[in-house]
Enzyme design. Structure first.
Site, PDB file in Angstrom:
ATOM      1  CG  HIS A 141     -22.192  -9.139  49.767  1.00  0.00           C
ATOM      2  ND1 HIS A 141     -22.609 -10.251  49.068  1.00  0.00           N
ATOM      3  CD2 HIS A 141     -20.894  -8.942  49.429  1.00  0.00           C
ATOM      4  CE1 HIS A 141     -21.597 -10.700  48.334  1.00  0.00           C
ATOM      5  NE2 HIS A 141     -20.557  -9.928  48.539  1.00  0.00           N
ATOM      6  CE  LYS A 145     -22.767  -7.217  46.329  1.00  0.00           C
ATOM      7  NZ  LYS A 145     -21.803  -6.399  45.570  1.00  0.00           N
TER       8      LYS A 145
END
EC number: 1.17.1.8
Length: 249
Positions: A141, A145
């Site tokens: 990600h 995040k």
């Protein structure tokens, strides 16, 4: 025309939802909830309790710390709610379960239709492979995040464990010099960097053969579309807890 309240309307996903709804003729955002006060095409409030407009359902892409309060406010207003926020604690999930006796709640750790079809595939093949294949999950990600591993990685792991005869122990990353890496462990590995929207790979590694399932999110639009489909599904439901498996039936 269906009226929607966006909780977390100025976050990345909140803005993505705004863009998607603008091009729809059957949906409109009547109010937004966000601690960050900005200009918008609809009224902005600090909490759902302050919202004066009526709505058909709420979509939540916010922070896990704000979800318990949101659930209470949805109960008070008798509003169906789609909860797409990840990283929820077990206490919050329990609160959702209790609230579902009063209002319809749709929850998924990933709103992508593709991820949820992948889950169905994993659950079909796992019983045939679990005795002979190590199973590992790698997720990637963007560097903004906060939670790791991702809610989707845990969703994939749980879906595999649900159909496994021998439940696997989750190993979050691996280190050390004496790892035995038995079949009944499942490694879950998180990578963070750049602007990767989301990538999940499930690896079944046996003797002399490897099977990989990979899902790549090329934009956040897929999660917005999934959340909207969830809202359209939820508006006609009675109180209860719903998920993507209900939507895909």
């Amino acid at each position: 025309m269906l009226n929607i309240i966006l909780n977390g309307c100025f976050g990345r996903m909140g803005q993505e939802l705004q863009n998607e709804i603008k091009v729809r003729e059957d949906l409109i955002v009547v109010a937004g909830v966000d601690r960050n006060q900005q200009e918008a095409d609809f009224p902005i409030y600090q909490t759902l309790a302050d919202v004066k407009e009526t709505a058909d359902f709420v979509i939540d892409f916010s922070h896990e710390s704000s979800v318990p309060e949101l659930i209470e406010q949805c109960i008070q207003k008798k509003l169906p709610v789609v909860i797409a926020t990840t990283g929820l604690s077990e206490n919050t999930k329990q609160k959702m379960e209790e609230a579902s006796h009063t209002i319809p709640i749709f929850y998924s750790a990933n709103m992508s239709l593709g991820i949820n079809v992948l889950i169905e595939a994993l659950q079909k093949i796992t019983p045939a492979l679990e005795d002979d294949f190590n199973i590992e999950i790698v997720e990637k990600h963007h560097n903004q995040k906060k939670d790791a591993p991702s809610g989707t990685a845990l969703l994939l792991a749980d879906s595999i464990n649900d159909v496994s005869q021998t439940k696997k122990d989750y190993i979050f990353g691996r280190n050390g010099k004496e790892n035995s890496n038995p079949i009944d462990e499942m490694g879950i590995h998180a990578v963070r960097g750049g602007t990767i929207p989301g990538e999940h790979t499930v690896i079944y590694a046996g003797n002399d053969e490897v099977i990989e399932f990979k899902h790549t999110a090329l934009s956040r639009r897929i999660f917005a579309n999934g959340a909207l489909k969830a809202g359209l599904f939820l508006k006609d439901q009675s109180p209860g807890m719903y998920s993507m498996s209900d939507l895909l039936k």
